[in-house]
Write a protein that holds these residues in place. Structure first.
Motif, PDB file in Angstrom:
ATOM      1  N   TRP A 303       0.818  -1.209   0.000  1.00  0.00           N
ATOM      2  CA  TRP A 303       0.000   0.000   0.000  1.00  0.00           C
ATOM      3  C   TRP A 303       0.854   1.264   0.000  1.00  0.00           C
ATOM      4  N   GLN A 304       2.091   1.165   0.557  1.00  0.00           N
ATOM      5  CA  GLN A 304       2.956   2.333   0.535  1.00  0.00           C
ATOM      6  C   GLN A 304       3.404   2.680  -0.891  1.00  0.00           C
ATOM      7  N   SER A 305       3.432   1.684  -1.775  1.00  0.00           N
ATOM      8  CA  SER A 305       3.886   1.914  -3.146  1.00  0.00           C
ATOM      9  C   SER A 305       2.799   2.500  -4.046  1.00  0.00           C
ATOM     10  N   ILE A 306       1.586   2.646  -3.525  1.00  0.00           N
ATOM     11  CA  ILE A 306       0.491   3.223  -4.319  1.00  0.00           C
ATOM     12  C   ILE A 306       0.671   4.724  -4.388  1.00  0.00           C
ATOM     13  N   SER A 312      -6.085   7.809  -6.897  1.00  0.00           N
ATOM     14  CA  SER A 312      -7.240   8.546  -7.433  1.00  0.00           C
ATOM     15  C   SER A 312      -8.134   7.651  -8.275  1.00  0.00           C
ATOM     16  N   ARG A 313      -7.612   6.503  -8.724  1.00  0.00           N
ATOM     17  CA  ARG A 313      -8.401   5.550  -9.510  1.00  0.00           C
ATOM     18  C   ARG A 313      -8.840   4.344  -8.679  1.00  0.00           C
ATOM     19  N   THR A 315     -11.129   3.899  -5.567  1.00  0.00           N
ATOM     20  CA  THR A 315     -12.027   4.537  -4.595  1.00  0.00           C
ATOM     21  C   THR A 315     -12.001   3.834  -3.243  1.00  0.00           C
ATOM     22  N   LYS A 316     -12.015   2.512  -3.236  1.00  0.00           N
ATOM     23  CA  LYS A 316     -12.047   1.776  -1.970  1.00  0.00           C
ATOM     24  C   LYS A 316     -10.805   2.053  -1.134  1.00  0.00           C
ATOM     25  N   PHE A 317      -9.656   2.122  -1.783  1.00  0.00           N
ATOM     26  CA  PHE A 317      -8.438   2.401  -1.031  1.00  0.00           C
ATOM     27  C   PHE A 317      -8.497   3.781  -0.403  1.00  0.00           C
ATOM     28  N   ARG A 318      -8.944   4.772  -1.139  1.00  0.00           N
ATOM     29  CA  ARG A 318      -9.035   6.124  -0.595  1.00  0.00           C
ATOM     30  C   ARG A 318     -10.020   6.192   0.565  1.00  0.00           C
ATOM     31  N   GLN A 319     -11.148   5.505   0.423  1.00  0.00           N
ATOM     32  CA  GLN A 319     -12.147   5.528   1.497  1.00  0.00           C
ATOM     33  C   GLN A 319     -11.606   4.885   2.766  1.00  0.00           C
ATOM     34  N   ARG A 320     -10.932   3.763   2.616  1.00  0.00           N
ATOM     35  CA  ARG A 320     -10.399   3.070   3.791  1.00  0.00           C
ATOM     36  C   ARG A 320      -9.287   3.888   4.436  1.00  0.00           C
ATOM     37  N   ARG A 321      -8.435   4.444   3.636  1.00  0.00           N
ATOM     38  CA  ARG A 321      -7.349   5.257   4.192  1.00  0.00           C
ATOM     39  C   ARG A 321      -7.890   6.462   4.934  1.00  0.00           C
ATOM     40  N   SER A 322      -8.910   7.092   4.366  1.00  0.00           N
ATOM     41  CA  SER A 322      -9.499   8.272   5.015  1.00  0.00           C
ATOM     42  C   SER A 322     -10.188   7.899   6.325  1.00  0.00           C
TER      43      SER A 322
END
Length: 545
Positions: A303-306, A312-313, A315-322
């Motif tokens: 996940w650090q390499s994202i 931005s492409r 959505t699930k990763f951004r939601q979980r991180r937020s």
């Protein structure tokens, strides 16, 4: 009446059919059979021989408002100063037993010919008078709930008569000695020198039978003299020359009864959470730690390499991180380990570690990912272990036990809440009936207890002590359910008397945070577990924790 006759002499007053006299004559059974006209036990008395002549009709005892109680003419003939019943039972206990017997008669009468007048008389309160050398119990009517054989709020007892269980019959037959307390068929029973009785609730206070039985060393030997927390030196004594644990069950029991010291938790918690195998040697554990450390940082690197462009492409990763970022900054911030330095804008590095571990877990278990509440469960692990990779794998072991609590369909939580409802029905039928009347049998008011393993109900150090006991899986994997029942029974009098809807119950349970006696909850929980026996274990969920 049949149960009452086994334990004391019962005589109906010829002047008032609703009044019974407790007495002790040379031939009490013959007197009861003749005066009460108990034909069903007539044959049983044949071996006694012909009944002795009865004295003149008995007159009810009466109390003047002041002065010495008056004595009826025949009192010296049938009320001796030393009655076997009075040696073991107080007047209040006998009055409740007699009221219970009377409710059985009224229940049968109500089923045969219910009338408006009967319902009116069923609401009257019971009356009881006593004399210094004997006792008289005058029962006008029994409550509506008792007459129906249920737990109506207006009934004097709030519960119906149940068939006596086999253990109590063994006590009556002399196969078990007095002083025994047993739970069978959803009721508490106690044996005494004159027989076995169902334990009914008193006028107030908490569940007294539990409090009394909890002091019996024979029932709870582990709480007779609780040991100090397990130290690092004592933990080392459980290991053989190669570092294997020689007695896994003894370690679990030791953690349950005494807890674990902070230094020993770093060694023991990985075992309790399934990260370290119980049969591993010291060398095996060193190699496993090294392998798992490398695996952890490999997952973390994913996940650090994202990049932000890639994120931005996704959505699930951004939601979980937020969501993780918002939750960790609110996690245990009053604890110095996670607090920020006053007057500075720098973030606490331990808060960053919480965020990184949760993001790594969301990557490792992508289906479950992150749910609110996981931050509360992770915080004590990092605080105790003080190692990022070690904390991650112990958190994985914890989530393996509790993952069903966070499933979207909530099947895991519903299964536990259903088991809790069944246990309360078995161990405290009156409380269960009251919750049913409030439409609270979903037990959602205990939801936070189970979701967070009581994390927000105790002071931080006490949470660690509780988790020592729960993770030991002693005496059973679902012991947290018995802790729930124990806490509810400690506060049952308030729930029964003052709580009248779900909102007030939820508020009351929430306000217990920080006010629960942990050691009493663990002790009572084990007592309830023993009382429930095999029937209680059949009510537990089949999955986890």
């Amino acid at each position: 009446l049949g149960v009452l006759r086994l334990h004391t002499c019962l005589v109906k007053s010829p002047q008032d059919p609703g009044t019974y006299l407790l007495n002790d004559t040379q031939d009490p059974l013959a007197r009861s059979i003749n005066i009460l006209n108990l034909q069903e036990v007539g044959e049983r008395a044949a071996w006694i021989g012909p009944p002795t002549p009865l004295p003149a009709p008995l007159s009810p005892l009466s109390y003047p408002h002041h002065g010495t109680p008056s004595r009826p003419p025949h009192s010296s003939a049938y009320l001796p100063s030393t009655s076997p019943a009075s040696l073991s039972f107080s007047t209040s206990v006998l009055s409740r037993i007699t009221t219970l017997a009377c409710s059985t008669i009224m229940s049968a009468s109500a089923m045969q010919a219910p009338t408006a007048d009967a319902h009116h008389r069923a609401r009257k309160s019971s009356e009881m008078t006593e004399e210094e050398d004997g006792e008289e119990i005058s029962i006008e009517e029994c409550g509506e709930g008792a007459a129906a054989g249920g737990t109506g709020a207006e009934g004097p007892l709030g519960m119906g008569v149940k068939r006596m269980s086999e253990p109590c019959l063994r006590i009556l037959n002399g196969e078990e000695g007095p002083g025994t307390v047993c739970v069978r068929e959803s009721a508490l029973h106690a044996s005494t020198s004159v027989g076995c009785f169902e334990l009914l609730d008193g006028d107030g206070g908490d569940c007294r039978p539990l409090d009394q039985a909890a002091q019996d060393p024979a029932l709870l030997p582990g709480w007779r003299s609780p040991p100090p927390p397990l130290s690092s030196e004592e933990w080392a004594a459980f290991l053989d020359a190669e570092g294997r644990v020689v007695d896994q069950q003894a370690v679990r029991a030791r953690a349950f009864y005494g807890g674990v010291s902070p230094s020993a938790r770093r060694e023991l918690w990985p075992f309790l959470l399934g990260y370290m195998p119980w049969g591993s040697t010291a060398q095996d554990r060193r190699e496993l730690r090294q392998t798992k450390r490398e695996e952890y940082f490999t997952i973390k690197q994913q996940w650090q390499s994202i990049s932000e462009e890639q994120a931005s492409r996704c959505t699930k990763f951004r939601q979980r991180r937020s969501r993780i970022k918002k939750d960790v900054v609110r996690t245990d911030r009053l604890l110095p380990f996670y607090a920020s330095e006053p007057g500075t804008s720098e973030r606490n590095p331990n808060v960053d570690l919480l965020r990184e571990i949760l993001l790594t877990y969301a990557t490792w278990n992508f289906d479950l990912a992150y749910c609110q509440g996981m931050n509360d469960l992770l915080s004590p692990l990092l605080f105790t272990l003080r190692d990022e990779a070690e904390t991650f794998w112990c958190f994985v072991g914890l989530m393996n036990m509790m993952e069903s609590n966070f499933h979207r369909d909530q099947n895991g939580m519903h299964a536990q809440l259903l088991s809790l409802s069944n246990l309360v029905q078995m161990l405290d039928p009156q409380l269960h009936h009251h919750l049913d009347s409030l439409d609270c049998l979903n037990f959602f008011f205990c939801y936070r207890w189970m979701l967070l393993s009581f994390k927000r109900e105790f002071e931080y150090s006490r949470v660690l002590r509780l988790w020592d006991a729960l993770w030991s899986r002693y005496p059973c994997p679902h012991f947290h359910l018995f802790v729930c029942v124990a806490i509810l029974q400690r506060h049952r009098s308030v729930i029964l008397q003052d709580i009248q809807d779900f909102d007030s119950l939820l508020m009351y349970i929430s306000q217990l945070a920080g006010k629960i006696d942990l050691e009493a909850a663990l002790r009572d929980g084990e007592l309830l577990f023993q009382f429930a026996g095999e029937k209680g274990q059949l009510l537990l969920p089949t999955n986890g924790p």
